[in-house]
Write a protein that holds these residues in place. Structure first.
Motif, PDB file in Angstrom:
ATOM      1  N   THR A 156     -10.574 -13.533 -38.110  1.00  0.00           N
ATOM      2  CA  THR A 156     -10.395 -14.749 -38.905  1.00  0.00           C
ATOM      3  C   THR A 156      -9.454 -14.589 -40.080  1.00  0.00           C
ATOM      4  O   THR A 156      -8.896 -15.566 -40.565  1.00  0.00           O
ATOM      5  CB  THR A 156     -11.751 -15.265 -39.422  1.00  0.00           C
ATOM      6  N   ASP A 157      -9.258 -13.363 -40.575  1.00  0.00           N
ATOM      7  CA  ASP A 157      -8.405 -13.188 -41.748  1.00  0.00           C
ATOM      8  C   ASP A 157      -7.046 -12.572 -41.425  1.00  0.00           C
ATOM      9  O   ASP A 157      -6.227 -12.372 -42.311  1.00  0.00           O
ATOM     10  CB  ASP A 157      -9.116 -12.365 -42.831  1.00  0.00           C
ATOM     11  N   GLY A 158      -6.793 -12.247 -40.159  1.00  0.00           N
ATOM     12  CA  GLY A 158      -5.503 -11.690 -39.765  1.00  0.00           C
ATOM     13  C   GLY A 158      -5.284 -10.244 -40.162  1.00  0.00           C
ATOM     14  O   GLY A 158      -4.173  -9.735 -40.062  1.00  0.00           O
ATOM     15  N   ASN A 159      -6.336  -9.558 -40.604  1.00  0.00           N
ATOM     16  CA  ASN A 159      -6.227  -8.148 -41.010  1.00  0.00           C
ATOM     17  C   ASN A 159      -6.482  -7.188 -39.858  1.00  0.00           C
ATOM     18  O   ASN A 159      -6.572  -5.998 -40.069  1.00  0.00           O
ATOM     19  CB  ASN A 159      -7.230  -7.821 -42.126  1.00  0.00           C
ATOM     20  N   GLY A 160      -6.626  -7.692 -38.674  1.00  0.00           N
ATOM     21  CA  GLY A 160      -7.014  -6.856 -37.541  1.00  0.00           C
ATOM     22  C   GLY A 160      -8.525  -6.833 -37.414  1.00  0.00           C
ATOM     23  O   GLY A 160      -9.248  -7.047 -38.386  1.00  0.00           O
ATOM     24  N   LEU A 161      -9.005  -6.606 -36.214  1.00  0.00           N
ATOM     25  CA  LEU A 161     -10.449  -6.571 -35.982  1.00  0.00           C
ATOM     26  C   LEU A 161     -11.030  -5.276 -36.533  1.00  0.00           C
ATOM     27  O   LEU A 161     -10.610  -4.195 -36.155  1.00  0.00           O
ATOM     28  CB  LEU A 161     -10.745  -6.663 -34.477  1.00  0.00           C
ATOM     29  N   TRP A 162     -11.981  -5.382 -37.446  1.00  0.00           N
ATOM     30  CA  TRP A 162     -12.646  -4.170 -37.922  1.00  0.00           C
ATOM     31  C   TRP A 162     -13.683  -3.720 -36.898  1.00  0.00           C
ATOM     32  O   TRP A 162     -13.954  -2.537 -36.770  1.00  0.00           O
ATOM     33  CB  TRP A 162     -13.236  -4.348 -39.315  1.00  0.00           C
ATOM     34  N   MET A 163     -14.281  -4.673 -36.157  1.00  0.00           N
ATOM     35  CA  MET A 163     -15.182  -4.337 -35.056  1.00  0.00           C
ATOM     36  C   MET A 163     -14.293  -4.112 -33.837  1.00  0.00           C
ATOM     37  O   MET A 163     -13.965  -5.035 -33.120  1.00  0.00           O
ATOM     38  CB  MET A 163     -16.181  -5.467 -34.803  1.00  0.00           C
ATOM     39  N   GLN A 164     -13.872  -2.874 -33.655  1.00  0.00           N
ATOM     40  CA  GLN A 164     -12.866  -2.576 -32.641  1.00  0.00           C
ATOM     41  C   GLN A 164     -13.392  -2.696 -31.216  1.00  0.00           C
ATOM     42  O   GLN A 164     -12.655  -3.093 -30.319  1.00  0.00           O
ATOM     43  CB  GLN A 164     -12.287  -1.188 -32.895  1.00  0.00           C
ATOM     44  N   GLU A 165     -14.646  -2.351 -30.994  1.00  0.00           N
ATOM     45  CA  GLU A 165     -15.260  -2.499 -29.678  1.00  0.00           C
ATOM     46  C   GLU A 165     -16.667  -3.036 -29.865  1.00  0.00           C
ATOM     47  O   GLU A 165     -17.425  -2.548 -30.693  1.00  0.00           O
ATOM     48  CB  GLU A 165     -15.296  -1.169 -28.932  1.00  0.00           C
ATOM     49  N   VAL A 166     -17.000  -4.057 -29.077  1.00  0.00           N
ATOM     50  CA  VAL A 166     -18.322  -4.665 -29.136  1.00  0.00           C
ATOM     51  C   VAL A 166     -18.859  -4.707 -27.707  1.00  0.00           C
ATOM     52  O   VAL A 166     -18.201  -5.238 -26.815  1.00  0.00           O
ATOM     53  CB  VAL A 166     -18.257  -6.097 -29.724  1.00  0.00           C
ATOM     54  N   PHE A 167     -20.040  -4.138 -27.510  1.00  0.00           N
ATOM     55  CA  PHE A 167     -20.634  -4.089 -26.175  1.00  0.00           C
ATOM     56  C   PHE A 167     -22.029  -4.697 -26.186  1.00  0.00           C
ATOM     57  O   PHE A 167     -22.820  -4.419 -27.088  1.00  0.00           O
ATOM     58  CB  PHE A 167     -20.746  -2.646 -25.669  1.00  0.00           C
ATOM     59  N   VAL A 168     -22.320  -5.493 -25.161  1.00  0.00           N
ATOM     60  CA  VAL A 168     -23.678  -5.996 -24.963  1.00  0.00           C
ATOM     61  C   VAL A 168     -24.440  -4.913 -24.208  1.00  0.00           C
ATOM     62  O   VAL A 168     -24.097  -4.580 -23.083  1.00  0.00           O
ATOM     63  CB  VAL A 168     -23.677  -7.316 -24.172  1.00  0.00           C
ATOM     64  N   ILE A 169     -25.460  -4.368 -24.829  1.00  0.00           N
ATOM     65  CA  ILE A 169     -26.275  -3.315 -24.219  1.00  0.00           C
ATOM     66  C   ILE A 169     -27.459  -3.922 -23.489  1.00  0.00           C
ATOM     67  O   ILE A 169     -27.811  -3.504 -22.398  1.00  0.00           O
ATOM     68  CB  ILE A 169     -26.772  -2.310 -25.290  1.00  0.00           C
ATOM     69  N   ASN A 170     -28.077  -4.901 -24.098  1.00  0.00           N
ATOM     70  CA  ASN A 170     -29.215  -5.576 -23.485  1.00  0.00           C
ATOM     71  C   ASN A 170     -29.049  -7.074 -23.690  1.00  0.00           C
ATOM     72  O   ASN A 170     -29.222  -7.568 -24.809  1.00  0.00           O
ATOM     73  CB  ASN A 170     -30.528  -5.084 -24.099  1.00  0.00           C
ATOM     74  N   PRO A 171     -28.731  -7.833 -22.628  1.00  0.00           N
ATOM     75  CA  PRO A 171     -28.512  -9.266 -22.783  1.00  0.00           C
ATOM     76  C   PRO A 171     -29.799 -10.069 -22.968  1.00  0.00           C
ATOM     77  O   PRO A 171     -29.750 -11.222 -23.376  1.00  0.00           O
ATOM     78  CB  PRO A 171     -27.804  -9.660 -21.491  1.00  0.00           C
ATOM     79  N   ASN A 172     -30.945  -9.475 -22.665  1.00  0.00           N
ATOM     80  CA  ASN A 172     -32.225 -10.175 -22.799  1.00  0.00           C
ATOM     81  C   ASN A 172     -32.828  -9.883 -24.163  1.00  0.00           C
ATOM     82  O   ASN A 172     -33.240  -8.764 -24.446  1.00  0.00           O
ATOM     83  CB  ASN A 172     -33.194  -9.740 -21.692  1.00  0.00           C
TER      84      ASN A 172
END
Length: 185
Positions: A156-172
């Motif tokens: 949202t701020d154009g500074n690059g994603l600080w959360m570089q990788e996001v994984f769903v481990i448990n969808p439930n």
């Protein structure tokens, strides 16, 4: 004889007017929150503590600050590298803005990402005293119509994603005793 019958009638009516206590045990699981655990991007098995992480819900003016060394009431102590946030129970998506180093005096050090979580929800009866709780299932990833993704991440701020990788481990999302989302930064 009349006294015995009267006594039995009073006793019978007295028992019938008693009700069970409708008190929900504080240990009863309620609507679970989405649990995030943060890891170092360069060492994926090593936990990473968050620093002044502010989480703001869409349509909210203020957020919650998670800080591993909270010292006042405006900052909430994150469990080192783990935070929990609620999902909305009346819609099928919730958007949060995650601001890393939100309390830093240097504006260039502050980095903002937003994530929109897509999910389905179901109300589950707990008990008469506790009522219902809501459980969630993050949408599975699909590459054919209808397209569906569990989340959409935005810088949202154009500074690059600080959360570089996001994984769903448990969808439930049925309890808060396990990690649902792993974030690497």
């Amino acid at each position: 004889m009349k006294k015995i019958i009267s006594l039995l009638l009073v006793f019978t009516f007295g028992l019938s007017s008693c009700e069970k206590d409708d008190i929900c045990d504080p240990d009863t699981p309620t609507t679970p929150r989405l649990v995030f655990t943060f890891y170092k991007i360069n060492s994926p098995s090593e936990l990473q503590n968050v620093t002044d992480l502010m989480v703001i819900g869409e349509d909210e003016k203020t957020g919650i600050i998670f800080n591993e060394t909270a010292t006042d009431t405006t900052k909430y102590l994150a469990n080192g590298s783990t935070i929990s946030i609620p999902l909305k129970t009346n819609v099928n998506s919730t958007t949060y803005t995650f601001i890393l180093d939100s309390q830093n005096d240097n504006p260039a050090a502050i980095n903002t990402d937003a994530i929109k979580f897509n999910y389905t929800h179901q109300d589950v009866y707990v008990s008469r005293a506790c009522g219902f709780k809501t459980t969630f299932t993050l949408d599975p990833l699909s590459t054919s119509p209808p397209f569906s993704v569990p989340f959409v991440q935005t810088d949202t701020d154009g500074n690059g994603l600080w959360m570089q990788e996001v994984f769903v481990i448990n969808p439930n999302i049925e309890n808060e005793n396990e990690t649902h989302i792993k974030v690497f930064f």
